[in-house]
Design an enzyme around this catalytic site. Sequence first.
Site, PDB file in Angstrom:
ATOM      1  N   GLY A   1       0.783  -1.236   0.000  1.00  0.00           N
ATOM      2  CA  GLY A   1       0.000   0.000   0.000  1.00  0.00           C
ATOM      3  C   GLY A   1       0.805   1.272   0.000  1.00  0.00           C
TER       4      GLY A   1
ATOM      5  N   GLU B   1     -11.565  -0.480  29.869  1.00  0.00           N
ATOM      6  CA  GLU B   1     -11.000   0.618  29.062  1.00  0.00           C
ATOM      7  C   GLU B   1     -10.517   1.758  29.964  1.00  0.00           C
ATOM      8  OE1 GLU B   1     -10.272   0.171  26.028  1.00  0.00           O
ATOM      9  OE2 GLU B   1     -11.455  -1.678  25.824  1.00  0.00           O
TER      10      GLU B   1
HETATM   11  P1  ADP Z   1       1.401  -1.128  -3.486  1.00  0.00           P
HETATM   12  O1  ADP Z   1       1.519  -1.532  -4.910  1.00  0.00           O
HETATM   13  O2  ADP Z   1       2.662  -0.555  -2.924  1.00  0.00           O
HETATM   14  O3  ADP Z   1       0.821  -2.165  -2.592  1.00  0.00           O
HETATM   15  P2  ADP Z   1      -0.556   0.585  -4.596  1.00  0.00           P
HETATM   16  O4  ADP Z   1       0.209   1.336  -5.600  1.00  0.00           O
HETATM   17  O5  ADP Z   1      -1.361  -0.566  -5.092  1.00  0.00           O
HETATM   18  O6  ADP Z   1       0.375   0.089  -3.433  1.00  0.00           O
HETATM   19  O7  ADP Z   1      -1.466   1.610  -3.799  1.00  0.00           O
HETATM   20  C1  ADP Z   1      -2.851   1.435  -3.680  1.00  0.00           C
HETATM   21  C2  ADP Z   1      -3.551   2.768  -3.716  1.00  0.00           C
HETATM   22  O8  ADP Z   1      -3.201   3.568  -2.591  1.00  0.00           O
HETATM   23  C3  ADP Z   1      -3.163   3.602  -4.917  1.00  0.00           C
HETATM   24  O9  ADP Z   1      -3.967   3.297  -6.018  1.00  0.00           O
HETATM   25  C4  ADP Z   1      -3.381   5.016  -4.411  1.00  0.00           C
HETATM   26  O10 ADP Z   1      -4.736   5.390  -4.513  1.00  0.00           O
HETATM   27  C5  ADP Z   1      -3.027   4.915  -2.958  1.00  0.00           C
HETATM   28  N1  ADP Z   1      -1.639   5.295  -2.719  1.00  0.00           N
HETATM   29  C6  ADP Z   1      -0.678   4.491  -2.231  1.00  0.00           C
HETATM   30  N2  ADP Z   1       0.491   5.143  -2.122  1.00  0.00           N
HETATM   31  C7  ADP Z   1       0.268   6.383  -2.577  1.00  0.00           C
HETATM   32  C8  ADP Z   1       1.104   7.541  -2.709  1.00  0.00           C
HETATM   33  N3  ADP Z   1       2.403   7.511  -2.375  1.00  0.00           N
HETATM   34  N4  ADP Z   1       0.544   8.667  -3.208  1.00  0.00           N
HETATM   35  C9  ADP Z   1      -0.753   8.695  -3.546  1.00  0.00           C
HETATM   36  N5  ADP Z   1      -1.577   7.648  -3.438  1.00  0.00           N
HETATM   37  C10 ADP Z   1      -1.094   6.498  -2.948  1.00  0.00           C
HETATM   38 ZN    ZN Z   2      -7.954  -3.957  26.503  1.00  0.00          ZN
END
Ligand code: ADP
Ligand code: ZN
Length: 594
Positions: A197, A416
């Site tokens: 991500g 909590e």
């Molecule tokens: P990875 O391939 O590293 O697992 P992705 O490129 O699939 O991550 O990211 C998933 C989504 O998260 C992207 O389509 C985008 O919407 C968002 N995202 C992740 N990193 C960024 C970033 N650095 N800037 C903007 N959006 C991002």
């Molecule tokens: Zn707890």
Amino acid sequence: MVRLLPRLAVGAAILALLGLAVAYWRTSRVPAPQEIAFSDFLRHVDAGRVASVKLSEAALDITLTDQRVVRTIPPPGFFGTNAAFVTDLARRGVSLEVRSTAPSIGLQYAPLLIAFCFMGLLAYGVYKTTTGRISSIDNRARTADPDSSQVRFGDVAGVDEAKEEVAEIVEFLREPQRFQALGGRIPRGVLLVGPPGTGKTLLARAIAGEAGVPFLFASGSDFVEMYAGVGAARVRRLFKDARKHGSCIVFIDELDAVGRARGGHSLSHEEREQTLNQLLVEMDGFDPQLGVVVIAATNRADILDQALLRPGRFDRQVYVANPDLKGREEILRVHLRKVTTDPAVDVRSIARGTPGFSGADLANVVNEAALLAGRNGRQAVVSSDLEAARDKVMMGAERRSIALTEQERVTCAWHEAGHAVVAAALPQADPLHKVTIIPRGRAMGVTMQLPETDRHTYTKEFLDTQIAILMGGRVAEELFMQNMTSGASNDIERATDIASHMVCEFGMSPLGPLAFSRQGQEDGKGRHVSEETARRVDAEIQAIVMRGYDRARDVLDVHRGAVDALANALLDVESLEGPEIESVLARSGLTRAH
Ligand code: ADP
Ligand code: ZN
Ligand code: MG
């Protein structure tokens, strides 16, 4: 036409099958003629009661003068030794019809034929699914994803170092001749390494978009199939397509699915090895003048086969990290551009409240916030939408529907409150952000702290404090409810995990600054330890957790009034924000310790 032929074949097979089934069904329903003894047949002949005979080696079907149809089986070889019998019959005026085989021979074999057809269809189905998937990759590659040409570097935020490192690839793809004239060595393979991500796929698409070249996408898991050789064939096709395009980006997501270090003997290993070898062959084989750049992504560079990382293959590694505070703010802005946002929203403060979030998490926060705003009939996303969305992504969605008994609610409130009071009383703890007894995700209640700044390293004091806070829930159950609940299981698990890191990796116990391999650790980092050492490691982990437990007990014993006050407030309103918590605690004499 090529696609039509297999369909016609399937159609014909199905029709034939149906026809056979119907024929078989019909004959099995026509009442079989009554069978009579051969001697009875001869008697009928002598008596002149036979109208006609259908003759074959296997059986005689006889129609009698009274229209009855009967059948008889002749003795074996009867006609060979009694050839005159047939002429004799004819002379008696019996109409004769001779057949070469038994009447329903084809139909006798119908079940066999049907089974045969079925097997054919089944085999065809298997063939179809294997080749179908190959050709689906084939097609995907050839049409090269039109969306990706829209992505630009501006859409990728917060990963500036990574962007700088890959900018050169864009230059090269745009003007390969100029690059080569300068004698630049063109990268063939770039490995994007980083947690899920963080925008690795996005970055690869942006490179293609900026350079204006096609983007061919494949995932490592597409190449790992149970049929031997299929993966390798797919790799071949992918690169064949790439060469057709000339200048292009070949992106292989989840490279570790094929590229794991070799070894082991299972069938799947063999298949993966074949695929990996094919990939290596392809990467070595293509002409660097062509302008094909292979980009791969993984979150586990450490388990990749070394052969993949050699010069001329994925020899350039670009680390794509989780964003820091500034990066998170930029990513939020990128995504907020796509929704209508209230100008009063303080993006920086939202970014501050999302430590450890990946780019994908942040995109998710904006998306959830937009949905919330829509659900509440607002025209623009406001701060509270973003905060609620952040809480949801961080702690899971609220589950108000779950019906807690009054006893559970009370126990949860004190549990909590126990966490919160320990956190408020200990100087090293992060400030409290929220305490709630509304079930979220799998938790009955949540106590949430937020650091004031991003943390890159942890001090021993901080970790000890964290364990004490985690123990606060269980201690409150014991002190105030004279009971224990299973609700503390996640706290206990996390505390044990922190303590084990402290002993085995951070060198924060009397065992000293040594790395010990921990139980159940898969990649076997750290030394193998003797049984004696393992026992001491376990004892130290236990000691750390128990110290946290005792510390929580001391705190809660001193601040009983504060725990009661906070628990009662929670039963009232279910959810308290940071400043509200502070004022409740201040009224019972507990002010934040730092
Ligand atoms: P990875 O391939 O590293 O697992 P992705 O490129 O699939 O991550 O990211 C998933 C989504 O998260 C992207 O389509 C985008 O919407 C968002 N995202 C992740 N990193 C960024 C970033 N650095 N800037 C903007 N959006 C991002
Ligand atoms: Zn707890
Ligand atoms: Mg990805």
